[in-house]
Design an enzyme around this catalytic site. Structure first.
Site, PDB file in Angstrom:
ATOM      1  N   HIS A   4       0.861  -1.192   0.000  1.00  0.00           N
ATOM      2  CA  HIS A   4       0.000   0.000   0.000  1.00  0.00           C
ATOM      3  C   HIS A   4       0.884   1.224   0.000  1.00  0.00           C
ATOM      4  O   HIS A   4       2.092   1.139   0.231  1.00  0.00           O
ATOM      5  CB  HIS A   4      -0.887   0.005   1.260  1.00  0.00           C
ATOM      6  CG  HIS A   4      -0.110   0.153   2.535  1.00  0.00           C
ATOM      7  ND1 HIS A   4       0.592  -0.887   3.111  1.00  0.00           N
ATOM      8  CD2 HIS A   4       0.124   1.239   3.335  1.00  0.00           C
ATOM      9  CE1 HIS A   4       1.200  -0.468   4.203  1.00  0.00           C
ATOM     10  NE2 HIS A   4       0.944   0.838   4.367  1.00  0.00           N
TER      11      HIS A   4
ATOM     12  N   ASP B 136       0.834   5.137   1.946  1.00  0.00           N
ATOM     13  CA  ASP B 136       0.128   5.809   3.038  1.00  0.00           C
ATOM     14  C   ASP B 136      -0.630   7.013   2.481  1.00  0.00           C
ATOM     15  O   ASP B 136      -0.203   7.633   1.520  1.00  0.00           O
ATOM     16  CB  ASP B 136       1.111   6.233   4.132  1.00  0.00           C
ATOM     17  CG  ASP B 136       1.695   5.027   4.872  1.00  0.00           C
ATOM     18  OD1 ASP B 136       1.128   3.923   4.753  1.00  0.00           O
ATOM     19  OD2 ASP B 136       2.718   5.189   5.556  1.00  0.00           O
TER      20      ASP B 136
ATOM     21  N   HIS C 150       4.795   0.106   0.107  1.00  0.00           N
ATOM     22  CA  HIS C 150       5.485  -0.714   1.098  1.00  0.00           C
ATOM     23  C   HIS C 150       4.531  -1.759   1.653  1.00  0.00           C
ATOM     24  O   HIS C 150       3.319  -1.672   1.457  1.00  0.00           O
ATOM     25  CB  HIS C 150       6.087   0.158   2.216  1.00  0.00           C
ATOM     26  CG  HIS C 150       5.094   1.072   2.886  1.00  0.00           C
ATOM     27  ND1 HIS C 150       4.593   2.207   2.292  1.00  0.00           N
ATOM     28  CD2 HIS C 150       4.497   1.013   4.105  1.00  0.00           C
ATOM     29  CE1 HIS C 150       3.747   2.811   3.118  1.00  0.00           C
ATOM     30  NE2 HIS C 150       3.660   2.097   4.223  1.00  0.00           N
TER      31      HIS C 150
ATOM     32  N   ARG D 243       6.785  -9.427  15.612  1.00  0.00           N
ATOM     33  CA  ARG D 243       7.271  -8.107  15.221  1.00  0.00           C
ATOM     34  C   ARG D 243       6.245  -7.072  15.643  1.00  0.00           C
ATOM     35  O   ARG D 243       5.038  -7.300  15.502  1.00  0.00           O
ATOM     36  CB  ARG D 243       7.462  -8.056  13.708  1.00  0.00           C
ATOM     37  CG  ARG D 243       7.888  -6.722  13.201  1.00  0.00           C
ATOM     38  CD  ARG D 243       8.425  -6.787  11.777  1.00  0.00           C
ATOM     39  NE  ARG D 243       8.831  -5.461  11.393  1.00  0.00           N
ATOM     40  CZ  ARG D 243       8.039  -4.592  10.768  1.00  0.00           C
ATOM     41  NH1 ARG D 243       6.817  -4.929  10.409  1.00  0.00           N
ATOM     42  NH2 ARG D 243       8.485  -3.387  10.485  1.00  0.00           N
TER      43      ARG D 243
HETATM   44  C1  OGA Z   1       1.528   1.076   8.162  1.00  0.00           C
HETATM   45  C2  OGA Z   1       2.735   0.344   7.708  1.00  0.00           C
HETATM   46  C3  OGA Z   1       4.606  -1.071   8.162  1.00  0.00           C
HETATM   47  C4  OGA Z   1       5.214  -1.855   9.257  1.00  0.00           C
HETATM   48  O1  OGA Z   1       1.139   0.874   9.333  1.00  0.00           O
HETATM   49  O2  OGA Z   1       0.983   1.851   7.361  1.00  0.00           O
HETATM   50  O3  OGA Z   1       3.065   0.473   6.571  1.00  0.00           O
HETATM   51  O4  OGA Z   1       6.363  -2.262   9.075  1.00  0.00           O
HETATM   52  N1  OGA Z   1       3.419  -0.416   8.571  1.00  0.00           N
HETATM   53  O5  OGA Z   1       4.564  -2.094  10.266  1.00  0.00           O
HETATM   54 NI    NI Z   2       2.063   2.148   5.629  1.00  0.00          NI
END
Ligand code: OGA
Ligand code: NI
Length: 394
Positions: free
Chosen positions: A255, A257, A311, A321
């Site tokens: 996605h 942001d 990402h 994690r």
């Molecule tokens: C998000 C995101 C990535 C992560 O919360 O928008 O991209 O590594 N998180 O948690």
């Molecule tokens: Ni994100």
């Protein structure tokens, strides 16, 4: 942000809990759509069907498959220097951030002023929350029409569920309300204090980053200030349990942001991956470093000179994690339009105007390539501008 009724992130939806799962008690059996933790992280088992991606959508890059291709790591010690004070260090920082924005859309920062002590306190609270019994977490489940609360990423028709849980905080009274629902001795446990301290710090850091980013564009900063000053942000805790078959699942789908910029803290377990020139790149976690990425609305304000980076997060077999994302959200109610100095006959305005209020609603239904919906047809048709639809299935 004055209006809390709008969802402000791509994946804030939460499925309705079947009535039979309401209430509490040891006998509660966690079946149904919410059995994420029980199924995905149970040892020695295979991953539950509802997390299994179709083969062509599975991530092939593992959580720790780092290479020499690494996102820039930038020392931001000079971030609040006045230009007169230490012009050289500040100018070097502006130039490094500019390069990172042009080439990557993201970077890691070190030597910011958020202490490791505060980060570990936040991690403690994140772990404590997600390790609560499911029925406890459900006390703060995100309600329809609200931003804040516990849930998981939206599942649209036909989508497989991401293997993660999340807890959203709007910077309003709901934080204290939710804390009280969870811990009667919440004050003693320092939840609110840590939350507020972190929020203030990361908010200020984001403002400083916005200043540096805008300085690198060498345009009149006033246009940008309308959007990033006196605005508010959202915090999101992400929790990715270890998964018996991580190669079949995803923690959070590819996605971009929705916002201006995002500052992400993660524990020392890899999982964040960003897209660079059509390839996925695993981001190596660095203790104390924060990851910064550009969001869709900053892309628009720069007329796509800076791009919001796709990402995702992948899961792994042995380690849980966690991450804490801060979203710097543009001021509501004003049209988001490119800076006039970044528009000319060679770079015509690429986007139809929209407000963040409209955008966040649309973003919930489409988390990737969302800005394509706002491309101006005049620029699309003559071929001057195209933002390619990309496949994010590697
Ligand atoms: C998000 C995101 C990535 C992560 O919360 O928008 O991209 O590594 N998180 O948690
Ligand atoms: Ni994100």
């Amino acid at each position: 942000m004055p209006d809390r009724s709008l969802a402000s992130h791509s994946d804030v939806g939460v499925q309705r809990l079947p009535k039979s799962l309401h209430g509490s008690g040891a006998a509660l059996k966690l079946t149904g759509p919410w059995s994420l933790v029980n199924n995905c992280s149970s040892k020695g088992s295979t991953v539950s069907e509802k997390f299994v991606l179709p083969e062509h959508q599975r991530p092939t890059l593992k959580h720790d498959e780092y290479t020499d291709l690494e996102i820039p790591v930038i020392d931001v010690a000079a971030i609040n220097n006045s230009l007169e004070g230490d012009a050289t260090a500040k100018e070097a920082l502006v130039a490094q951030v500019r390069e990172a924005c042009l080439n990557w859309g993201c970077f890691q920062i070190v030597n910011h002023d958020i202490s490791e002590e505060l980060l570990s306190r936040i991690q403690y609270h994140v772990n404590r929350f997600f390790n609560l019994p499911f029925a406890e977490k459900m006390k703060v489940v995100k309600q329809d029409g609200s931003v804040a609360g516990y849930g998981h990423a939206t599942v649209k028709n036909g989508d497989v569920r991401p293997s993660s849980e999340r807890f959203f905080f709007a910077n309003d009274g709901s934080v204290a309300e939710n804390a009280q629902k969870l811990w009667s001795n919440w004050d003693e446990n320092d939840f609110i204090g840590s939350y507020s301290e972190y929020y203030e710090k990361v908010h200020q850091l984001s403002e400083s980053l916005m200043r540096i980013i805008v300085q690198g564009l060498e345009v009149d900063p006033v246009h940008f200030e309308k959007y990033w000053k006196n605005t508010s942000g959202l915090l999101l805790w992400n929790f990715y349990p270890a998964c018996p078959e991580p190669q079949k699942a995803i923690g959070i789908n590819a996605h971009t942001d929705f916002n201006l910029l995002t500052v992400l803290h993660e524990n020392n377990v890899g999982g964040l991956q960003i897209e660079k020139d059509g390839e996925w790149v695993a981001v190596r976690p660095r203790p104390g470093a924060l990851a910064v990425n550009i969001g869709d609305t900053l892309q628009v304000l720069t007329n796509a000179k800076y791009r919001s980076v796709p990402h995702r997060a992948v899961v792994n077999e042995t380690q849980t994690r966690i991450s804490v994302a801060y979203f710097h959200v543009p001021v509501q109610g004003i049209d988001i339009v490119p800076h006039p100095e970044l528009v000319d006959e060679h770079n015509p305005n690429k986007y139809e105007p929209f407000t963040i209020d409209t955008y966040t609603k649309i973003k919930q239904a489409q988390t990737l390539n969302t800005l394509e919906l706002f491309l101006r047809t005049d620029t699309r048709d003559n071929g001057v501008v195209t933002i390619e639809a990309q496949s994010h299935t590697t």
